[in-house]
Design a protein around this motif. Sequence first.
Motif, short mmCIF file in Angstrom:
data_model
loop_
_atom_site.label_atom_id
_atom_site.label_comp_id
_atom_site.label_asym_id
_atom_site.label_seq_id
_atom_site.Cartn_x
_atom_site.Cartn_y
_atom_site.Cartn_z
N ALA A 284 0.82 -1.21 0.00
CA ALA A 284 0.00 0.00 0.00
C ALA A 284 0.86 1.26 0.00
O ALA A 284 2.00 1.23 0.47
N PRO A 285 0.32 2.37 -0.52
CA PRO A 285 -1.05 2.50 -1.02
C PRO A 285 -1.20 1.90 -2.42
O PRO A 285 -0.29 2.01 -3.25
N PHE A 286 -2.35 1.31 -2.66
CA PHE A 286 -2.63 0.70 -3.95
C PHE A 286 -3.49 1.61 -4.81
O PHE A 286 -4.26 2.43 -4.29
N LEU A 287 -3.39 1.43 -6.10
CA LEU A 287 -4.41 1.92 -7.01
C LEU A 287 -5.40 0.76 -7.20
O LEU A 287 -4.99 -0.35 -7.54
N GLY A 288 -6.66 0.99 -6.93
CA GLY A 288 -7.66 -0.05 -7.08
C GLY A 288 -8.13 -0.16 -8.53
O GLY A 288 -8.49 0.85 -9.15
N LEU A 289 -8.09 -1.36 -9.07
CA LEU A 289 -8.57 -1.63 -10.42
C LEU A 289 -9.84 -2.46 -10.32
O LEU A 289 -9.82 -3.57 -9.78
N VAL A 290 -10.94 -1.93 -10.81
CA VAL A 290 -12.25 -2.57 -10.67
C VAL A 290 -12.80 -2.86 -12.07
O VAL A 290 -12.95 -1.95 -12.89
N VAL A 291 -13.11 -4.13 -12.33
CA VAL A 291 -13.53 -4.56 -13.67
C VAL A 291 -14.77 -5.44 -13.54
O VAL A 291 -14.86 -6.26 -12.63
N PRO A 292 -15.76 -5.29 -14.44
CA PRO A 292 -17.00 -6.05 -14.28
C PRO A 292 -16.86 -7.55 -14.55
O PRO A 292 -17.33 -8.37 -13.76
N ASN A 293 -16.24 -7.94 -15.68
CA ASN A 293 -16.33 -9.33 -16.12
C ASN A 293 -14.98 -9.89 -16.56
O ASN A 293 -14.03 -9.14 -16.80
N ALA A 294 -14.94 -11.22 -16.69
CA ALA A 294 -13.68 -11.90 -17.02
C ALA A 294 -13.14 -11.49 -18.38
O ALA A 294 -11.92 -11.34 -18.54
N TYR A 295 -14.01 -11.29 -19.38
CA TYR A 295 -13.51 -10.95 -20.71
C TYR A 295 -12.92 -9.54 -20.75
O TYR A 295 -12.21 -9.18 -21.69
N GLU A 296 -13.21 -8.73 -19.72
CA GLU A 296 -12.60 -7.41 -19.61
C GLU A 296 -11.37 -7.44 -18.70
O GLU A 296 -10.61 -6.47 -18.66
N MET A 297 -11.20 -8.54 -17.96
CA MET A 297 -10.05 -8.68 -17.06
C MET A 297 -8.96 -9.55 -17.66
O MET A 297 -7.76 -9.27 -17.47
N ASP A 298 -9.32 -10.61 -18.38
CA ASP A 298 -8.33 -11.56 -18.89
C ASP A 298 -7.25 -10.90 -19.75
O ASP A 298 -6.07 -11.27 -19.65
N PRO A 299 -7.60 -9.91 -20.62
CA PRO A 299 -6.52 -9.26 -21.39
C PRO A 299 -5.48 -8.57 -20.50
O PRO A 299 -4.32 -8.45 -20.89
N VAL A 300 -5.90 -8.11 -19.32
CA VAL A 300 -4.94 -7.50 -18.39
C VAL A 300 -3.98 -8.56 -17.86
O VAL A 300 -2.76 -8.36 -17.81
N LEU A 301 -4.54 -9.71 -17.47
CA LEU A 301 -3.72 -10.78 -16.91
C LEU A 301 -2.71 -11.31 -17.94
O LEU A 301 -1.64 -11.78 -17.58
N LYS A 302 -3.06 -11.22 -19.22
CA LYS A 302 -2.19 -11.70 -20.29
C LYS A 302 -1.20 -10.64 -20.77
O LYS A 302 -0.28 -10.94 -21.54
N SER A 303 -1.39 -9.41 -20.32
CA SER A 303 -0.55 -8.32 -20.80
C SER A 303 0.78 -8.28 -20.05
O SER A 303 0.82 -8.43 -18.83
N GLY B 46 -18.38 -8.72 -11.27
CA GLY B 46 -19.57 -9.37 -11.79
C GLY B 46 -20.57 -8.32 -12.25
O GLY B 46 -20.39 -7.11 -12.05
N LEU B 47 -21.64 -8.78 -12.86
CA LEU B 47 -22.64 -7.92 -13.49
C LEU B 47 -23.49 -7.19 -12.45
O LEU B 47 -23.78 -7.75 -11.39
N SER B 48 -23.86 -5.95 -12.73
CA SER B 48 -24.91 -5.20 -12.04
C SER B 48 -24.40 -4.22 -11.00
O SER B 48 -23.29 -4.32 -10.47
N MET B 49 -25.28 -3.27 -10.69
CA MET B 49 -24.99 -2.24 -9.70
C MET B 49 -24.72 -2.83 -8.32
O MET B 49 -23.84 -2.37 -7.60
N LEU B 50 -25.50 -3.84 -7.94
CA LEU B 50 -25.31 -4.44 -6.62
C LEU B 50 -23.92 -5.03 -6.49
O LEU B 50 -23.20 -4.74 -5.52
N ASN B 51 -23.50 -5.86 -7.44
CA ASN B 51 -22.18 -6.47 -7.38
C ASN B 51 -21.07 -5.42 -7.43
O ASN B 51 -20.08 -5.52 -6.69
N ALA B 52 -21.24 -4.42 -8.27
CA ALA B 52 -20.20 -3.39 -8.40
C ALA B 52 -20.07 -2.60 -7.11
O ALA B 52 -18.96 -2.30 -6.65
N GLY B 53 -21.20 -2.23 -6.50
CA GLY B 53 -21.15 -1.47 -5.26
C GLY B 53 -20.57 -2.27 -4.10
O GLY B 53 -19.71 -1.77 -3.36
#
Length: 358
Positions: free
Chosen positions: A42-61, A96-103
């Motif tokens: 810390a301190p971290f920059l928080g990276l928040v992503v909804p779904n796997a297809y939007e996260m997997d390219p980061v993990l492969k980068s 994951g999907l939706s306002m509830l999960n994101a919040g």
Amino acid sequence: MAGVRQKLVVGLAVALMAATAAEGFISTKTWRAVRRANREGAPFLGLVVPNAYEMDPVLKSPSFKPSDDIPILDVQGRRFRFGSIGDQNVVMVMTGLSMLNAGLTTQLLLSLFKVKGIVHWGIAGNANKDLQIGDVTIPEYWAHLSLWNWQRNGDGPANELSLEAAGDYTRKLGFLNFSDYTVGQGNPELAENKLNSIWYQPEEIFPASGTPEQRQHAFWVSVSKRYYSLAQKLEGMKLPACVNATTCLPRAPKVVRVSRGCSANVFLDNAGYRQFIRSKFGCTPVEMESAAVALVAHQLGVPFLTIRSLSDLAGGGSALGNEAGTFLSIAAQNAVDVMLKFVPLLGGEHAGGLGYDM
């Protein structure tokens, strides 16, 4: 008899342990791992992503370098991934999907870890016909559009809403009248619509800097002014135009800062409603998570920015057929590429939190 009592005691202990787990408490072991992560990264920059297809390219980068010490930490159904992008220590989590999960996920992130800011990215529908699929938008403001007061049939714009006098609801933000979209409006019998109107409402919020239980309200939530200013440096960024050798966009996508983005717990595939919210609220990207991230960050005084790549013209009407399915991969990759370019721009920014110059 003693053996029976012993079995009962063991059974009770097991039941109590199961009850504790079911109640959602964080174990001592997990808290130790959380403290260690904060102590070492810390301190971290928080990276928040909804779904796997939007996260997997980061993990492969190659731009994302996982932490050798604590690469992952699983807490209450969420996986937090630690690493670095440029000189920034980051903790990444999929909502994951939706306002509830994101919040919920954003709140958990900020409650567990020392986070100086949040960058959120993903794909979105497009409500602005002047932009194209594949374009990456960075809005200055976000609003949640699925908190409504649904008006009683027979009442009109001049009628006070239920509980409006108590301050629970308001008519200040305007309404959508379903009859305005009825086919055959010239015929009163056909145009009659018992659905009446929905009135858009601001969120009830409780900022960490305020007094507990004394509510405030928020509709348009601003991203970090500093982050938004830095994002201007991305507007000349080159992005790919082709999914493959035979499927290309009419022009190369671009990065553009826009005024407003809108979220709701609705997958919007309706041209009439798209045109309405564009005219009424000035939305460009429309999706299901960013306003929740914005509202949580706003309440806790943490700077944030959202990057959303356009995957389809919400409700159709584009010259491109089957937009979302065809261009999902390039839209997701474009959002990732812009995020990976943005994060190093933050340089050696100090930790955020209450009182941070947003």
